[in-house]
Design an enzyme around this catalytic site. Sequence first.
Site, PDB file in Angstrom:
ATOM      1  N   ASN A 169       1.809 -36.441   5.467  1.00 17.29           N
ATOM      2  CA  ASN A 169       2.216 -36.936   4.138  1.00 17.29           C
ATOM      3  C   ASN A 169       0.951 -37.465   3.445  1.00 17.29           C
ATOM      4  OD1 ASN A 169       5.212 -38.472   5.466  1.00 17.29           O
ATOM      5  ND2 ASN A 169       5.088 -36.573   4.304  1.00 17.29           N
ATOM      6  N   GLU A 171       5.487 -43.021   6.435  1.00 11.42           N
ATOM      7  CA  GLU A 171       4.453 -42.029   6.065  1.00 11.42           C
ATOM      8  C   GLU A 171       3.812 -41.405   7.310  1.00 11.42           C
ATOM      9  OE1 GLU A 171       0.765 -42.394   3.048  1.00 11.42           O
ATOM     10  OE2 GLU A 171       0.349 -43.068   5.088  1.00 11.42           O
ATOM     11  N   GLU A 210      13.176 -31.927  10.219  1.00 11.66           N
ATOM     12  CA  GLU A 210      12.849 -31.566   8.840  1.00 11.66           C
ATOM     13  C   GLU A 210      13.139 -30.083   8.626  1.00 11.66           C
ATOM     14  OE1 GLU A 210      12.886 -31.825   5.894  1.00 11.66           O
ATOM     15  OE2 GLU A 210      11.201 -33.133   5.376  1.00 11.66           O
ATOM     16  N   ARG A 211      13.378 -29.716   7.382  1.00 13.94           N
ATOM     17  CA  ARG A 211      13.557 -28.314   7.028  1.00 13.94           C
ATOM     18  C   ARG A 211      12.307 -27.538   7.484  1.00 13.94           C
ATOM     19  NH1 ARG A 211      13.149 -25.654   1.371  1.00 13.94           N
ATOM     20  NH2 ARG A 211      12.752 -27.675   0.452  1.00 13.94           N
ATOM     21  N   HIS A 261      14.518 -37.045   8.246  1.00  6.48           N
ATOM     22  CA  HIS A 261      13.486 -36.524   7.346  1.00  6.48           C
ATOM     23  C   HIS A 261      14.019 -36.331   5.929  1.00  6.48           C
ATOM     24  CE1 HIS A 261      11.088 -35.595  10.940  1.00  6.48           C
ATOM     25  NE2 HIS A 261      12.296 -35.518  11.466  1.00  6.48           N
ATOM     26  N   GLY A 262      13.075 -36.163   5.006  1.00  2.33           N
ATOM     27  CA  GLY A 262      13.429 -35.985   3.603  1.00  2.33           C
ATOM     28  C   GLY A 262      14.566 -34.992   3.418  1.00  2.33           C
ATOM     29  N   ARG A 281       7.653 -38.506  14.403  1.00  2.00           N
ATOM     30  CA  ARG A 281       7.594 -39.436  13.263  1.00  2.00           C
ATOM     31  C   ARG A 281       8.941 -40.126  13.036  1.00  2.00           C
ATOM     32  NH1 ARG A 281       7.168 -34.119  11.424  1.00  2.00           N
ATOM     33  NH2 ARG A 281       8.271 -33.438   9.529  1.00  2.00           N
ATOM     34  N   HIS A 326      11.684 -41.216   7.896  1.00  2.00           N
ATOM     35  CA  HIS A 326      10.527 -41.741   8.649  1.00  2.00           C
ATOM     36  C   HIS A 326       9.483 -42.329   7.698  1.00  2.00           C
ATOM     37  CE1 HIS A 326       7.953 -38.451   7.325  1.00  2.00           C
ATOM     38  NE2 HIS A 326       9.024 -37.675   7.461  1.00  2.00           N
ATOM     39  N   ARG A 348      10.198 -25.955  -2.996  1.00  2.00           N
ATOM     40  CA  ARG A 348      10.401 -27.319  -2.487  1.00  2.00           C
ATOM     41  C   ARG A 348      11.752 -27.911  -2.853  1.00  2.00           C
ATOM     42  NH1 ARG A 348       5.427 -31.201  -3.704  1.00  2.00           N
ATOM     43  NH2 ARG A 348       6.633 -32.527  -2.313  1.00  2.00           N
TER      44      ARG A 348
HETATM   45  O1  LIG Z   1       6.298 -31.368   3.920  1.00  2.00           O
HETATM   46  C1  LIG Z   1       7.479 -31.561   4.245  1.00  2.00           C
HETATM   47  O2  LIG Z   1       7.933 -31.302   5.383  1.00  2.00           O
HETATM   48  C2  LIG Z   1       8.446 -32.150   3.233  1.00  2.00           C
HETATM   49  C3  LIG Z   1       8.591 -33.627   3.397  1.00  2.00           C
HETATM   50  O3  LIG Z   1       7.384 -34.324   3.374  1.00  2.00           O
HETATM   51  O4  LIG Z   1       7.962 -31.871   1.960  1.00  2.00           O
HETATM   52  P1  LIG Z   1       8.826 -31.834   0.625  1.00  2.00           P
HETATM   53  O5  LIG Z   1       8.409 -33.028  -0.170  1.00  2.00           O
HETATM   54  O6  LIG Z   1       8.419 -30.559  -0.033  1.00  2.00           O
HETATM   55  O7  LIG Z   1      10.270 -31.840   0.939  1.00  2.00           O
END
Ligand SMILES: O=C(O)[C@@H](CO)OP(=O)(O)O
Length: 342
Positions: free
Chosen positions: A103, A99, A200-201, A270-271, A146, A97, A227
């Site tokens: 973020n 920003e 996301e996690r 997500h990341g 997002r 996604h 992280r």
């Molecule tokens: O805050 C979060 O949910 C994640 C992604 O933005 O953070 P990180 O960078 O620690 O994976």
Amino acid sequence: MANAMLHQIVGTLQLLGNSRTNYEIRNNSVNLIPKGFKVEVEFSKRGIYSSREGKLGVIRASASETSVVDPVLAPSNNVTHEPRTKPNETALILIRHGESLWNEKNLFTGCVDVPLTKKGVEEAIEAGRRISNIPVDMIFTSALIRAQMTAMLAMTQHRRKKVPIIMHNESEQAKAWSQIYSEETIKQSIPVIAAWQLNERMYGELQGLNKQETADRFGKEKVHEWRRSYDIPPPDGESLEMCAQRAVAYFKDNIEPQLQSGKSVMIAAHGNSLRSIIMYLDQLTSQEVISLELSTGIPMLYIFKEDNFIRRGSPVAPTETGVYAYTRGLAQYRQKLDEMLH
Ligand SMILES: O=C(O)[C@@H](CO)OP(=O)(O)O
């Protein structure tokens, strides 16, 4: 069976359900099918078909092929209406996604449902420009806004101009109330499936905390471990390994079969859910995935061919020359778009 044979499938199909209506089979798809009706048809040499929905019927055509026929989910690799064949390669686009407001504030976000910033909206639109010539038959997003905003904004740029439509299968009523009653409109739509497994996690007790302040308080190393380690979870949260278990299982069970059936797929997530999926696609070790970082709003392209995922990287510019140099299928799709739009 050779693809050429598929074009010759013409016949009638009797569905033995509530109605005993005859439906026409032409070019391996069912015409006049009731709106929103989903049927999986298996053609056998003897002309009998069976459906996974438990209905049986007879098709007066001889062919041997398994086909998934769904008016909403039918692949659109052909931008004109020529007979549809299963492509021998499909595209898989992954987009983190754009920003989000958290973020921007440098807060741990996890499963908190925060929208995009203006910059995030622009990143999503730019991502859409970069993939505007790549086929998209289905979209999967997380359940979080997002990722959904990113997918929808990206699709505003797509040259094929199909309409992404979120599927509401959470209840029978939601399903019934979101029916579309025009086959032509369905053809011009892209189903969007939202799945929490792509979220996301879950960051546990870090959610809402400032990343810098947390590092100052608990130490840089500890926070880096939370992280970026593979199997150490943050307090009451998910490790990357736990996140990977549900995200990769979802990918294997729900997304890979779509690619195998000839559909090109976009995933907006997500990341960390995407790092997990990339770990699976690129067969990274738990050591290698630790250093994998994904930027917001940058699409990554894979080609799925002969059950392999071939990484093409990110289309670097709206012209995507590098990306199109790689496969004939993508070049052909683009050429068809050019012909259709000029
Ligand atoms: O805050 C979060 O949910 C994640 C992604 O933005 O953070 P990180 O960078 O620690 O994976």
